[in-house]
Scaffold this active site. Structure first.
Site, PDB file in Angstrom:
ATOM      1  N   GLY A  32      57.340  -1.957 -34.001  1.00 50.90           N
ATOM      2  CA  GLY A  32      57.029  -3.546 -33.859  1.00 50.90           C
ATOM      3  C   GLY A  32      58.236  -4.035 -33.617  1.00 50.90           C
ATOM      4  O   GLY A  32      59.572  -3.701 -33.438  1.00 50.90           O
ATOM      5  N   SER A  36      59.400  -8.116 -37.150  1.00 53.67           N
ATOM      6  CA  SER A  36      57.952  -8.035 -37.339  1.00 53.67           C
ATOM      7  C   SER A  36      57.719  -7.740 -38.785  1.00 53.67           C
ATOM      8  O   SER A  36      56.413  -8.077 -39.390  1.00 53.67           O
ATOM      9  CB  SER A  36      57.282  -7.192 -36.426  1.00 53.67           C
ATOM     10  OG  SER A  36      58.008  -5.730 -36.554  1.00 53.67           O
ATOM     11  N   GLY A  37      58.900  -7.047 -39.516  1.00 49.61           N
ATOM     12  CA  GLY A  37      58.359  -6.717 -40.900  1.00 49.61           C
ATOM     13  C   GLY A  37      58.699  -5.477 -41.107  1.00 49.61           C
ATOM     14  O   GLY A  37      58.483  -4.969 -42.287  1.00 49.61           O
ATOM     15  N   LYS A  38      59.286  -4.560 -40.164  1.00 52.00           N
ATOM     16  CA  LYS A  38      59.231  -3.134 -40.336  1.00 52.00           C
ATOM     17  C   LYS A  38      60.188  -2.778 -41.796  1.00 52.00           C
ATOM     18  O   LYS A  38      59.626  -2.203 -42.340  1.00 52.00           O
ATOM     19  CB  LYS A  38      59.928  -2.487 -39.319  1.00 52.00           C
ATOM     20  CG  LYS A  38      59.125  -2.676 -38.017  1.00 52.00           C
ATOM     21  CD  LYS A  38      59.789  -1.931 -36.806  1.00 52.00           C
ATOM     22  CE  LYS A  38      61.150  -2.639 -36.455  1.00 52.00           C
ATOM     23  NZ  LYS A  38      61.361  -3.896 -36.112  1.00 52.00           N
ATOM     24  N   SER A 106      61.492   0.935 -31.537  1.00 54.06           N
ATOM     25  CA  SER A 106      60.960   2.165 -30.495  1.00 54.06           C
ATOM     26  C   SER A 106      59.799   1.451 -29.691  1.00 54.06           C
ATOM     27  O   SER A 106      58.764   1.711 -29.909  1.00 54.06           O
ATOM     28  CB  SER A 106      60.342   3.081 -31.683  1.00 54.06           C
ATOM     29  OG  SER A 106      59.635   2.673 -32.767  1.00 54.06           O
TER      30      SER A 106
HETATM   31  P1  ADP Z   1      62.245  -5.898 -38.678  1.00 51.12           P
HETATM   32  O1  ADP Z   1      62.733  -4.831 -39.465  1.00 51.12           O
HETATM   33  O2  ADP Z   1      60.934  -5.573 -37.966  1.00 51.12           O
HETATM   34  O3  ADP Z   1      63.345  -6.403 -37.692  1.00 51.12           O
HETATM   35  P2  ADP Z   1      62.643  -7.631 -41.136  1.00 51.12           P
HETATM   36  O4  ADP Z   1      61.707  -6.771 -42.200  1.00 51.12           O
HETATM   37  O5  ADP Z   1      64.037  -7.457 -41.123  1.00 51.12           O
HETATM   38  O6  ADP Z   1      61.893  -7.074 -39.711  1.00 51.12           O
HETATM   39  O7  ADP Z   1      62.388  -9.070 -41.234  1.00 51.12           O
HETATM   40  C1  ADP Z   1      60.842  -9.633 -41.324  1.00 51.12           C
HETATM   41  C2  ADP Z   1      61.089 -10.992 -41.869  1.00 51.12           C
HETATM   42  O8  ADP Z   1      59.747 -11.589 -41.987  1.00 51.12           O
HETATM   43  C3  ADP Z   1      61.694 -11.033 -43.285  1.00 51.12           C
HETATM   44  O9  ADP Z   1      62.444 -11.893 -43.354  1.00 51.12           O
HETATM   45  C4  ADP Z   1      60.323 -11.037 -44.060  1.00 51.12           C
HETATM   46  O10 ADP Z   1      60.693 -11.444 -45.362  1.00 51.12           O
HETATM   47  C5  ADP Z   1      59.505 -11.948 -43.155  1.00 51.12           C
HETATM   48  N1  ADP Z   1      57.986 -11.817 -43.521  1.00 51.12           N
HETATM   49  C6  ADP Z   1      57.248 -12.942 -43.728  1.00 51.12           C
HETATM   50  N2  ADP Z   1      56.015 -12.553 -43.930  1.00 51.12           N
HETATM   51  C7  ADP Z   1      55.708 -11.336 -43.852  1.00 51.12           C
HETATM   52  C8  ADP Z   1      54.885 -10.166 -43.949  1.00 51.12           C
HETATM   53  N3  ADP Z   1      53.560 -10.826 -44.223  1.00 51.12           N
HETATM   54  N4  ADP Z   1      54.988  -9.179 -43.859  1.00 51.12           N
HETATM   55  C9  ADP Z   1      56.300  -8.806 -43.695  1.00 51.12           C
HETATM   56  N5  ADP Z   1      57.272  -9.526 -43.254  1.00 51.12           N
HETATM   57  C10 ADP Z   1      57.199 -10.904 -43.497  1.00 51.12           C
END
Ligand code: ADP
Length: 196
Positions: A32, A36-38, A106
């Site tokens: 993602g 995105s939240g990975k 990815s």
């Molecule tokens: P990635 O690893 O995809 O780059 P991150 O996990 O580092 O993304 O960052 C995602 C951000 O979004 C975090 O700050 C997290 O707290 C926030 N967030 C807010 N709502 C959600 C949700 N429903 N699911 C996942 N992350 C969320």
């Protein structure tokens, strides 16, 4: 690969290691956009797995780039090599009997498919962390979108580098509509049924 390198067949194999651990092994491949939240979801999931005595290991894009892939940048070629190496490492971890959580943008379908092909059927679980670009940009947890918009980072996925959405992910998460815990539960339900 050198033609003089021959695979050594060892006595202790995947089966024995899996029995020792007491659960199945697979790769949860989180894909993602940045933000995105990975990592957040993988991290929360790992805590739940630990409580259930599941041996897991989280391979995180940013962390891997500090070490193993520290020589790679973000050109298309380097992205391909980044995923190739992580795929091979994931495969070794699965062979060790571990549930692998790989969290990498990815962006290219062909790269994700080539990792899938490294593994046995059912061992590669594509987890699409589907979060609209506007939402990721609004979160901007590391300030990277701001920098990309300012032209300080080039080849940034979603801005000036492509992201190819998974066509048939095993698990599809919509983080703009579901909480981190709901995503974790969705993944756990899948794992209980098919892997653990
Ligand atoms: P990635 O690893 O995809 O780059 P991150 O996990 O580092 O993304 O960052 C995602 C951000 O979004 C975090 O700050 C997290 O707290 C926030 N967030 C807010 N709502 C959600 C949700 N429903 N699911 C996942 N992350 C969320």
């Amino acid at each position: 690969m050198s033609s003089n390198v021959v695979w050594h067949q060892h006595q202790v194999g995947h089966q024995q290691r899996q029995q020792l651990k007491g659960h199945g092994a697979a790769v949860l491949w989180f894909t993602g956009l940045s933000g995105s939240g990975k990592s957040t979801i993988a991290n929360a999931l790992e805590q739940q797995l630990l409580q259930r005595n599941i041996h897991s290991y989280l391979l995180d894009g940013d962390n891997v780039r500090h070490g193993l892939n520290g020589d790679l940048g973000f050109s298309d070629d380097d992205r391909v090599e980044n995923i190739r190496r992580v795929g091979e490492v994931s495969k070794l971890f699965v062979d060790s009997g571990t549930l692998v959580l790989s969290a990498f943008i990815s962006p290219f379908q062909a790269d994700r498919d080539s990792v899938r092909e490294l593994l046995a059927p059912g061992q590669f679980i594509e987890v699409f962390v589907d979060t609209p670009l506007e939402v990721c940009e609004g979160r901007d947890p590391k300030g990277l979108y701001k920098k990309a918009r300012a032209g300080e980072i080039r080849h940034f996925t979603g801005i000036d580098s492509d992201y190819q959405r998974p066509q048939q992910p095993e698990i599809h998460l919509h983080t703009a509509q579901q909480s981190v815990q709901q995503s974790v539960e969705q993944i756990l339900a899948y794992l209980q049924q098919r892997v653990l």
